[in-house]
Design a protein around this motif. Structure first.
Motif, short mmCIF file in Angstrom:
data_model
loop_
_atom_site.label_atom_id
_atom_site.label_comp_id
_atom_site.label_asym_id
_atom_site.label_seq_id
_atom_site.Cartn_x
_atom_site.Cartn_y
_atom_site.Cartn_z
N GLU A 56 -2.38 -1.06 1.44
CA GLU A 56 -1.66 -0.19 0.64
C GLU A 56 -2.05 1.42 0.97
OE1 GLU A 56 -3.05 -2.71 -0.88
OE2 GLU A 56 -1.10 -4.00 -1.17
N GLN A 57 -3.34 1.48 0.83
CA GLN A 57 -3.94 2.76 1.14
C GLN A 57 -4.02 2.91 2.54
OE1 GLN A 57 -8.13 3.04 -0.48
NE2 GLN A 57 -8.35 5.07 0.31
N GLU A 60 -0.48 4.32 2.96
CA GLU A 60 -0.51 5.59 2.39
C GLU A 60 -1.03 6.94 3.30
OE1 GLU A 60 -2.22 8.23 -1.38
OE2 GLU A 60 -2.13 6.21 -1.51
N GLN A 64 1.08 9.78 5.56
CA GLN A 64 0.54 11.46 5.63
C GLN A 64 0.41 11.81 6.87
OE1 GLN A 64 -2.50 12.12 2.54
NE2 GLN A 64 -1.95 10.40 1.36
#
Length: 240
Positions: A56-57, A60, A64
């Motif tokens: 998930e990170q 993310e 970005q």
């Protein structure tokens, strides 16, 4: 002819020992772009008790960076993967989606301990193949078992495993012995993909342009394009 592919790099910021900030990532992507790269597979380390960033990170940070990069390099394609460290539970981790494949495909970039035994490498690759995944051996030239027994590359390729080598090794940045080994592998048709394995903008920066020039000089322009453009398109993307 479309731009080159980088199949292995640590440009995604803040997730491993590569780029630490978005600014670092953009600077590294600028270097990739100047080298003629137009598709970058971001492959942060996934290694238990060392690099445990959850998917998930990773996603993310990827989104970005993709947004930042699109504003500066609109024709640069970014794709998310991982460099997965071989272990006995890797197939289960993949099935439970605790680590990432290459852009959501069935291909996995697989790293071994540098002194892994031949039997272990074959067994781990067989487990992934039987589980429905296609391993790509990361920086294959770095493993002692492969350098001592070059026929191991042929064994792995015959199993359905793909071989990635680092641009720096191919051009001799890591020494003449590794350069010679890579050349012999290329002459035997045992190289499928090239990656920069870039970690920063200094000692381990992207260098695919030098590699492209070397491949053209030693193996011909058609070979360069096959390894650096067509193989990623035809194998990973499934297009012809």
């Amino acid at each position: 002819m479309p731009g080159y592919y980088d199949l292995h790099c640590h440009i995604l910021f803040g997730v491993d020992d590569g780029a630490q900030t978005p600014e670092d990532s953009i600077t590294m992507l600028q270097l990739e772009y100047v080298c003629g790269v137009r598709t970058v597979y971001l492959t942060p380390h996934c290694r238990r008790n060392m690099f445990d960033c959850p998917p998930e990170q990773l996603r993310e940070h990827f989104l970005q960076l993709k947004k930042l990069a699109a504003a500066r390099f609109p024709d640069l394609e970014l794709r998310l993967g991982c460099e997965l460290y071989a272990n006995m539970d890797l197939l289960q981790q993949l099935r439970e989606e605790r680590c990432l494949t290459m852009d959501g495909t069935g291909f996995v970039l697989l790293e071994f301990p540098l002194y892994a035994q031949k039997k272990y490498m074959i067994e781990r690759c067989q487990a992934l193949l039987h589980g429905g995944y296609s391993p790509i051996i990361a920086h294959a030239e770095r493993y002692r078992a492969i350098r001592r027994d070059p026929d191991l590359l042929q064994t792995l390729a015959d199993m359905g495993v793909y071989i990635q080598m680092n641009a720096g090794s191919i051009i001799g940045k890591e020494g003449l012995l590794w350069k010679w080994f890579c050349k012999k592998a290329m002459e035997r048709g045992l190289l499928h993909f090239v990656g920069s394995d870039a970690h920063d903008t200094d000692q381990r920066k992207p260098d695919l342009q030098k590699c492209a020039l070397y491949l053209e000089k030693t193996m011909g322009a058609a070979y360069r394009d096959q390894i650096m453009i067509l193989n990623p398109q035809e194998i990973l993307e499934g297009s012809v």
